[in-house]
Design an enzyme around this catalytic site. Sequence first.
Site, PDB file in Angstrom:
ATOM      1  N   SER A   1      10.219  17.129 105.588  1.00  0.00           N
ATOM      2  CA  SER A   1      10.778  18.354 105.049  1.00  0.00           C
ATOM      3  C   SER A   1      10.649  19.554 105.983  1.00  0.00           C
ATOM      4  O   SER A   1      11.390  20.518 105.856  1.00  0.00           O
ATOM      5  CB  SER A   1      10.092  18.697 103.730  1.00  0.00           C
ATOM      6  OG  SER A   1       8.731  19.027 103.940  1.00  0.00           O
TER       7      SER A   1
ATOM      8  N   LYS B   1       6.078  27.839 107.646  1.00  0.00           N
ATOM      9  CA  LYS B   1       6.936  27.089 106.722  1.00  0.00           C
ATOM     10  C   LYS B   1       7.037  27.834 105.401  1.00  0.00           C
ATOM     11  O   LYS B   1       6.032  28.368 104.909  1.00  0.00           O
ATOM     12  CB  LYS B   1       6.363  25.681 106.509  1.00  0.00           C
ATOM     13  CG  LYS B   1       7.300  24.735 105.754  1.00  0.00           C
ATOM     14  CD  LYS B   1       6.678  23.342 105.597  1.00  0.00           C
ATOM     15  CE  LYS B   1       7.628  22.364 104.913  1.00  0.00           C
ATOM     16  NZ  LYS B   1       7.019  21.020 104.709  1.00  0.00           N
TER      17      LYS B   1
ATOM     18  N   SER C   1       5.976  15.044 106.409  1.00  0.00           N
ATOM     19  CA  SER C   1       6.803  16.237 106.633  1.00  0.00           C
ATOM     20  C   SER C   1       6.423  17.066 107.847  1.00  0.00           C
ATOM     21  O   SER C   1       7.170  17.963 108.239  1.00  0.00           O
ATOM     22  CB  SER C   1       6.784  17.125 105.390  1.00  0.00           C
ATOM     23  OG  SER C   1       7.505  16.495 104.355  1.00  0.00           O
TER      24      SER C   1
END
Lengths: 513, 99, 499
Positions: free
Chosen positions: A154, A79, A178
Amino acid sequence: MTELIRLTAAELADKLAAGEVSSVEATQAHLDRIAAVDGDVRSFLHVSADALATASAIDARRAAGEKLGPLAGVPIAIKDVLATKDMPSTAGSKILEGWLPPYDATVVAKLRDADLVPLGKTNMDEFAMGSSTEHSAYGPTHNPWDLTRTPGGSGGGSSAAVSAFEAPLALGSDTGGSIRQPAAVTGSVGVKPTYGGVSRYGAIALASSLDQVGPVSRTVLDAGLLHDVIAGHDPLDSTSLGDVWPSMAAAARAGASGEALRGLKVGVVRELSGQDSSAQNGGFQAGVKQRFDETVAALTAAGVEVVEVTAPSFEYAVAAYYLILPAEASSNLARMDSVRFGLRVRPEGGPATIERVMSTTRDAGFGAEVKRRIILGTYALSAGYYDAYYGSAQKVRTLIQRDFAAAFASVDVLISPAAPTTAFPLGSLVDDPLAMYLNDVTTIPANLAGIPGMAIPMGLAPEDGLPVGLQLLAPAHEDARLYTVGAAIETLLTDAWGHSLLSQAPALKEAVK
Amino acid sequence: MSEISADLVRHLAGLARIDLSEAEVESLTGELAQIVESIAKVSEVATPEVVATSHPIPLSNVFREDEVRPSLTVEQALSGAPEREGDRFKVAAILDEEQ
Amino acid sequence: MAKDALLDYDKAIELYEPVLGFEVHVELNTKTKMFCGCANAFGQGANTNTCPTCLGLPGGLPQVNRKAVESSIRLGLALGCEIAENCRFARKQYFYPDLAKNFQTSQYDEPIAFEGSVTIELESGREVTVAIERAHMEEDAGKLTHIGGATGRIQGADHSLVDFNRGGVPLVEIVTKIIEGAEADAPEVGRAYVGAIRDIVRSLGVSNARMEEGNIRCDANVSLRPRGTTKLGTRTETKNVNSLRSVERAVRYEIQRQAAILEAGGTITQETRHWHEDTGSTSAGRPKSDADDYRYFPEPDLVPLAPSRDWVEELRATLPEPPAARRARLREAWGFTKLEFQDVVNGELLDAVEATIAAGATPADARKWWTGELTRIANTRGVAADTLVAPIDVAQLSALIANGELTDRLARQVLEGVIAGEGSPAEVVEKRGLKVVSDDGALIAAIDEALSAQPDVLAKIQDGKVQAAGAVIGAVMKAMKGQADAARVRELILERAGQ
Ligand SMILES: [Mg+2]
Ligand SMILES: [Zn+2]
């Protein structure tokens, strides 16, 4: 070699160890897949140019007879919230466009030490603020199950990469869901470890007291293998726990036997299961409730004792979360000021004093959602409001911890849907912050209390054929329990289906090379 | 709880060092009022006898020993600088006095 | 800047009661910074001691320096403070280019030390006790250099440069309660208080304590209230007054400036002011406004601090004798007059004199050499006297004089040799052959020669005008290159003159 991309990380690791495939082959297969489908899915913000070189170096060491770690040679997506020395780290924000950190996040260093192969950096809502990845400054990621829908957020980039077979593993970060909510809406597995279980050093902070880095994968065992690589005390993170963690992979293997379910006591959290669909509880989609009820039935049939527990203060969780998060975020993001790194924009007219350069840069570099939360957080901390807002929210945290403690006094794990709905269409909530916030109603309490949570697939919603996720919650420090129970439920369900959920995913059209 | 006015939003934007356009101020004023209304309820249950939780997992006395660890090289430190002069970060003229 | 009207000081004090308050920042001399492992060191290249944490890079996290906490607790104890059983760090938020994270990690409502006091003695002998409200831990900011513009000051500069080597260096901020009753002594109280803080941190060894290098920085708060009233007046905060003398001058200046404004029927604006060493005046800085909203909140990246009582007591046991007590004891033991002792203290020669006496010198000799010859040489060379020679050398020197091996004049030459690094006094005497000549034969020869060269003088002596011998003594001493005992020479002259 498209077969290689369909292997689980554990399967691939076995073939690598047995010398049946090389890390170069496995890495190339995933790079080909990315080249083929990422134009549609857009999981990656950056694809590593060093992946193949890294892979061949690992192959060479293996050939030389060196003893390597269990995941050596396995590709992984990272990420973009994590600092990586050799790849830009932007957290999905324009204000960090092209920023090359001079250091690696602790978890990234651990990946390298364990000889995993970083494929690239995955897309995310700007500074992890969002539940759809639509708030990325670099455009949205698309859900591999239906490209017109969001992959959640997210961490939509990581969940999409794993469910689109662009990577067998990915790292995510979970501040209010997330990791778990994207996993739920993409039919993948995601784990938020106990707060402090995994180092936050080098993770671009959203809300320091809520953030946790964790694994994203297609099976519980794979998540456990990755969890074992990244967990452990880090002296650079003062909130890092000293626990000596048991192997999560071993816990998952123990669970897969199925025996784990017998005599297990599971609590269904009334407030998180759409039992009452009042506004603050979010409208739970019918198909989500249906699959959840079926899962509960299946568990009961398998000898699990399922009871309902209630957590009255959860009603205040979303409100507390949207005070604590913006407050901490407004402070953590103050360093984005154009002085030492990142974007610098000069004001149009008038004197270009540093004060104006900072304000102009922050206005130009931050997206609407980030500004919204910074202003909200600034308000929550400003003179005269602190006690009513931030102070009160911190008290709600205490009440939520009490509710969890009471619940765990009578059950081993808690379950609920991992998200109130399946993947929603791109653009449908982006202009409705409150509705978007409510999508995290099921996941937020775990972050406020610091306890571990896991999302695994529990079927497809009849009305839209999209994945539905099950959330499991365990007491703090009991991450291993999640892996044992999660793997057991995973086995129970996939045996019933006769296949893994992701094998149902529509084949993405491969761009002709 | 207080009314969210455009002036308050401007004041907050000043504290947060964000040069909001008037259009942004306007839309934020509305959104903020709505959000604040929906989250203000935390004070309902935050009674005096409830202690605040700042860290989800309680720890205390976490120290680092006073031993020098390698720093970044100057080039690493300045590698991201939008502007530098020699080995220092360059910024535009400063208006405000020091705090 | 426009020149301020000043009211005569005595007049000002007659009409108004000055109320003071001080915030003193002490830079700790730990090996590393407050929240990261970067070296706490100066004089190195810009930005050489930085890391993701003290540079405020995304992802950087703080870790508390145990030694810095230890030093803060010891300082708190030396100030007679309570040490908190539980305290926390908090973020003080404001944007400034030298503040990497745009918040200062400090302490807010839970300082590590609180409720102490420091007693100071003024020249007059008057004792004043200053109440300490709190001492809290925080981090320093980076260093700004303003380029362009005449003054090198922030005003009129074209741009500024930032060096973060100092960013994150540990500070202890010591805050007094309001100080009332200082009256006309207010300026001296300021100087003496800051001096006392300096002596305390120096005796603890927790800071280099060099004000000129900014290791200790003082902000002075001054307000006036009309005689017979109780309500506090509006205060000004004069920033970064960085020498003891400046503290005294700045307080005095503010009293006179504010008094003039009040006398003219004006009002004081609450503001920070800047001290200008050159003009000896202050100028207006940032007005305090409600825009100063620091949005303090508990630092979520750090966990609470709970110093165990055992640890606190261990640290209390390491405290040295308080400087004031030590001074009283030494003055008593050495039997110096107030002025003599002040000389030693002002010269910062207490340690040197103590060591010299310990090495065998009499207190009088030790004081004479250190505050006399050595201080003179040190001043001409612009260095500290105690860097010239070791106390043991001074002790040896006075011993050589005591047993007549050296005259004062010779001793001064020996001292030069020692300072020049030629060795110990004994060695220098050897090398330079500076021993007093006690062999009468050599002296008599020189005397006879001198007398025959000055028959008139000889005649005078023989007429009983003994004091005329002085002229001959001079000649003889010259001939002996000063290496003679003048008293002995005199005796011999009278002897040879047949007296
Ligand atoms: Mg301070
Ligand atoms: Zn550092």
